[in-house]
Design a protein around this motif. Structure first.
Motif, PDB file in Angstrom:
ATOM      1  N   VAL A  55       0.859  -1.186   0.000  1.00 46.41           N
ATOM      2  CA  VAL A  55       0.000   0.000   0.000  1.00 46.41           C
ATOM      3  C   VAL A  55       0.892   1.232   0.000  1.00 46.41           C
ATOM      4  CG1 VAL A  55      -1.754   1.292   1.275  1.00 46.41           C
ATOM      5  CG2 VAL A  55      -1.818  -1.199   1.247  1.00 46.41           C
ATOM      6  N   ILE A  56       0.568   2.189  -0.864  1.00 47.50           N
ATOM      7  CA  ILE A  56       1.325   3.435  -0.944  1.00 47.50           C
ATOM      8  C   ILE A  56       0.453   4.564  -0.419  1.00 47.50           C
ATOM      9  CG2 ILE A  56       2.500   5.058  -2.506  1.00 47.50           C
ATOM     10  CD1 ILE A  56       3.847   2.258  -2.278  1.00 47.50           C
ATOM     11  N   GLY A  57       0.972   5.302   0.538  1.00 44.24           N
ATOM     12  CA  GLY A  57       0.229   6.423   1.110  1.00 44.24           C
ATOM     13  C   GLY A  57      -1.102   5.959   1.682  1.00 44.24           C
ATOM     14  N   ALA A  59      -3.659   5.439  -0.254  1.00 45.00           N
ATOM     15  CA  ALA A  59      -4.309   4.714  -1.350  1.00 45.00           C
ATOM     16  C   ALA A  59      -5.663   5.341  -1.669  1.00 45.00           C
ATOM     17  CB  ALA A  59      -4.439   3.228  -1.039  1.00 45.00           C
ATOM     18  N   SER A  61      -5.667   8.780  -3.713  1.00 45.50           N
ATOM     19  CA  SER A  61      -5.512   9.493  -4.985  1.00 45.50           C
ATOM     20  C   SER A  61      -5.212   8.491  -6.101  1.00 45.50           C
ATOM     21  CB  SER A  61      -4.371  10.512  -4.896  1.00 45.50           C
ATOM     22  OG  SER A  61      -3.117   9.851  -4.869  1.00 45.50           O
ATOM     23  N   GLU A  63      -2.810   8.585  -8.184  1.00 51.43           N
ATOM     24  CA  GLU A  63      -1.368   8.297  -8.181  1.00 51.43           C
ATOM     25  C   GLU A  63      -1.009   7.259  -7.117  1.00 51.43           C
ATOM     26  OE1 GLU A  63       1.974  11.060  -6.688  1.00 51.43           O
ATOM     27  OE2 GLU A  63       1.828  11.433  -8.851  1.00 51.43           O
ATOM     28  N   GLU A  64      -1.568   7.407  -5.917  1.00 48.57           N
ATOM     29  CA  GLU A  64      -1.299   6.438  -4.843  1.00 48.57           C
ATOM     30  C   GLU A  64      -1.870   5.067  -5.200  1.00 48.57           C
ATOM     31  OE1 GLU A  64      -1.312   9.333  -0.894  1.00 48.57           O
ATOM     32  OE2 GLU A  64      -3.196   8.454  -1.587  1.00 48.57           O
ATOM     33  N   LEU A  65      -3.074   5.038  -5.757  1.00 49.50           N
ATOM     34  CA  LEU A  65      -3.691   3.767  -6.136  1.00 49.50           C
ATOM     35  C   LEU A  65      -2.851   3.045  -7.188  1.00 49.50           C
ATOM     36  CD1 LEU A  65      -7.416   4.879  -6.199  1.00 49.50           C
ATOM     37  CD2 LEU A  65      -6.435   3.154  -4.663  1.00 49.50           C
ATOM     38  N   ALA A  67       0.280   3.238  -7.657  1.00 52.52           N
ATOM     39  CA  ALA A  67       1.562   2.803  -7.090  1.00 52.52           C
ATOM     40  C   ALA A  67       1.418   1.571  -6.189  1.00 52.52           C
ATOM     41  CB  ALA A  67       2.198   3.952  -6.302  1.00 52.52           C
ATOM     42  N   CYS A  68       0.207   1.278  -5.735  1.00 52.03           N
ATOM     43  CA  CYS A  68      -0.019   0.100  -4.890  1.00 52.03           C
ATOM     44  C   CYS A  68       0.153  -1.178  -5.700  1.00 52.03           C
ATOM     45  CB  CYS A  68      -1.425   0.129  -4.294  1.00 52.03           C
ATOM     46  SG  CYS A  68      -1.688   1.443  -3.084  1.00 52.03           S
ATOM     47  N   ARG A  89     -12.609   7.189  -2.834  1.00 53.04           N
ATOM     48  CA  ARG A  89     -11.770   6.721  -3.941  1.00 53.04           C
ATOM     49  C   ARG A  89     -12.426   6.959  -5.300  1.00 53.04           C
ATOM     50  NH1 ARG A  89     -10.528   4.452   0.609  1.00 53.04           N
ATOM     51  NH2 ARG A  89      -8.339   3.999   1.039  1.00 53.04           N
TER      52      ARG A  89
END
Length: 197
Positions: A55-57, A59, A61, A63-65, A67-68, A89
């Motif tokens: 999980v990034i940040g 999850a 935005s 961008e975060e989604l 990157a997951c 989301r």
């Protein structure tokens, strides 16, 4: 302690790590855990939440989604997202629509031609296979595309659905020019209040 075999699933990695850590702690010996030639520090992180391998940040935005990493870690133990988390989301995925029952999200468009539709669907297939989470794909009238996402094992929406949706949004699409014009006209149309209210 060195183990030569690789464990494919997140659940297997999680169980093995737990056993190895307990063994090292119980033996009171300094241990450097190595799995498949990689030290434990270089292994992918354990699922932090919601059936994801990483999980990034928060999850939330797009961008975060994107990157997951799902890593095939979703299943019957994956928690359903609460309605507030789903709606939060959805704001990051403007091309996706929430179903009336709130159990799936979908995206639909008209591709420029058959080849453009198939190219998009093939690229979705590559992403879905790499992530281990698979959408329902629909192609009708040779260029009308619809993607439906939900976590079937739990009968609703989970974090992996939004991660995959964000990754699908990053795939280039050759849209029908007529469909784009109609979509843009609809989006810019003023909202008229119901005079009866």
């Amino acid at each position: 302690l060195r183990l030569r075999s690789l464990f494919a699933s997140c659940a297997e990695r999680r169980r093995l790590r737990a056993l190895l850590v307990v063994s090292c702690v119980a033996s009171r010996l300094p241990c450097r855990l190595v799995l498949g030639g990689r030290s434990m520090a270089s292994l992918p992180p354990l699922p932090a939440q919601g059936g994801l391998a990483e999980v990034i940040g928060a999850a939330v935005s797009a961008e975060e989604l994107r990157a997951c990493k799902i890593g095939g870690c979703c299943g019957k133990d994956t928690p359903l997202l609460p309605t507030e988390a789903v709606l939060e989301r959805m704001a990051a995925l403007p091309d996706w629509r929430l179903s009336d029952d709130g159990q799936s999200i979908s995206r639909a468009f008209v591709a420029k031609h058959w080849q453009a539709a198939m190219k998009f669907l093939n690229e979705v297939s590559v992403v879905a296979e790499a992530e281990g989470h698979h959408p329902d794909l629909h192609l009708t009238s040779w260029r009308n595309v619809r993607i439906d996402l939900s976590t079937h094992a739990i009968g609703g929406l989970a974090l992996p659905d939004f991660v995959l949706a964000a990754k699908i949004d990053a795939i280039e699409v050759e849209y029908s020019p007529k469909w784009l014009r109609e979509r843009d006209a609809l989006a810019s149309a003023p909202i008229v209040a119901d005079p009866g209210s």
